[in-house]
Design an enzyme around this catalytic site. Structure first.
Site, PDB file in Angstrom:
ATOM      1  N   LYS A 200      78.226   1.003  54.694  1.00 44.15           N
ATOM      2  CA  LYS A 200      77.532   0.089  55.603  1.00 44.15           C
ATOM      3  C   LYS A 200      78.296  -1.221  55.738  1.00 44.15           C
ATOM      4  O   LYS A 200      78.571  -1.695  56.853  1.00 44.15           O
ATOM      5  CB  LYS A 200      76.121  -0.205  55.101  1.00 44.15           C
ATOM      6  CG  LYS A 200      75.336  -1.184  55.978  1.00 44.15           C
ATOM      7  CD  LYS A 200      74.314  -1.988  55.200  1.00 44.15           C
ATOM      8  CE  LYS A 200      74.947  -3.093  54.390  1.00 44.15           C
ATOM      9  NZ  LYS A 200      73.961  -4.007  53.766  1.00 44.15           N
TER      10      LYS A 200
ATOM     11  N   CYS B 282      59.119  -3.508  63.558  1.00 44.66           N
ATOM     12  CA  CYS B 282      59.032  -2.264  62.797  1.00 44.66           C
ATOM     13  C   CYS B 282      59.247  -2.551  61.315  1.00 44.66           C
ATOM     14  O   CYS B 282      60.236  -2.137  60.704  1.00 44.66           O
ATOM     15  CB  CYS B 282      60.064  -1.259  63.319  1.00 44.66           C
ATOM     16  SG  CYS B 282      59.733   0.452  62.846  1.00 44.66           S
TER      17      CYS B 282
END
Length: 282
Positions: free
Chosen positions: A184, A254
């Site tokens: 990542k 979210c």
């Protein structure tokens, strides 16, 4: 049979399906020679159906709209905002890398604060490589796992000084060899520091949202599997955008717990809508 052209060039790999072959053919011979492209052909089994999520374009457009309407911590305190704009390019890249290294399991505000203290101390590879370890630990508090990260910051700083003349690695493989740097961080660093899209940076927000939206062919248990799933169908030109979009969306709408499905523009498209956040009674 669907023919897929795979075009590879050093750090990037782009996929062109049959509907893009015409555009590829228009590339000049000189441009092709200059980039030393290697072209290979693979035949895909026409019987295999490629996974593509339903309504993903509409969902993504809605996320863009919600991101425009809601500022998120990542917009003002993400790694690209941390670098000292008055510093030289090498130092900026180094600061982006260190910010990413510190960001794991740490909120943006805490990472940002630690990097501000590093700027006061001397946010360069030379300064950090020579720093006393206990002093570095004090600077990084309360960053998650600050003791381990202090060691990794010092080791990474020394590698940048010894092997890259004060710069950071310019390849994905080089970044992944640094202590504490995972896929990542490496993909985001390539994009932000070098402006090269090598892959999708998938953190906990992207991982969570991709699974909630069923943007993976099956439930994935870790971010790296999510990355591979997303890259299998999401157009390459969107890879550099999707991390920042979904991270901010995950910080504002979210949420990990009690997502705000009642105000989400995708609550009629998302397979997970209201499953973790019941509808509010009128």
């Amino acid at each position: 049979m669907l023919r897929t052209i795979i075009v590879t060039h050093k750090t990037s790999r782009k996929f062109y399906t049959s509907n893009r072959i015409t555009n590829y053919a228009k590339m000049s011979k000189s441009a092709t020679r200059k980039k030393h492209l290697t072209v290979a052909y693979e035949e895909e089994d026409s019987k295999k159906t490629k996974f593509i999520p339903k309504n993903w374009q509409n969902v993504l457009d809605n996320v863009r709209q919600m991101r425009n309407d809601n500022d998120a911590p990542v917009d003002s305190m993400g790694c690209e905002k941390i670098a000292d704009q008055s510093a030289d390019e090498k130092t900026k890249r180094f600061q982006i890398l260190i910010a990413l290294l510190l960001s794991s399991q740490t909120k943006d505000a805490i990472t940002f604060g630690a990097c501000e203290k590093l700027k006061t101390f001397g946010f360069t590879p030379v300064h950090l490589a020579k720093a006393n370890l206990s002093e570095m630990e004090d600077i990084l508090k309360p960053v998650g796992f600050y003791k381990t990260k202090a060691k990794n910051v010092q080791k990474t700083s020394q590698i940048c000084v010894d092997e890259y003349q004060g710069d950071i690695p310019g390849t994905l493989d080089g970044l992944l060899k640094l202590p504490g740097v995972g896929p990542k961080m490496a993909h985001i660093c390539m994009s932000v520091a070098w402006n090269i899209v090598s892959g999708i940076g998938v953190d906990i927000h992207v991982h969570r949202i991709a699974n909630r939206l069923q943007w993976t062919s099956k439930l994935t248990k870790d971010p790296e599997k999510t990355r591979m799933e997303l890259e299998s169908w999401l157009p390459f030109e969107l890879w550099g955008e999707v991390n920042l979009l979904l991270v901010g969306f995950g910080q504002t709408i979210c949420l990990p717990k009690s997502p705000k499905c009642d105000v989400c523009l995708n609550n009629k498209l998302c397979p997970s809508a209201f499953k973790e956040s019941p509808k509010k009674k009128k």
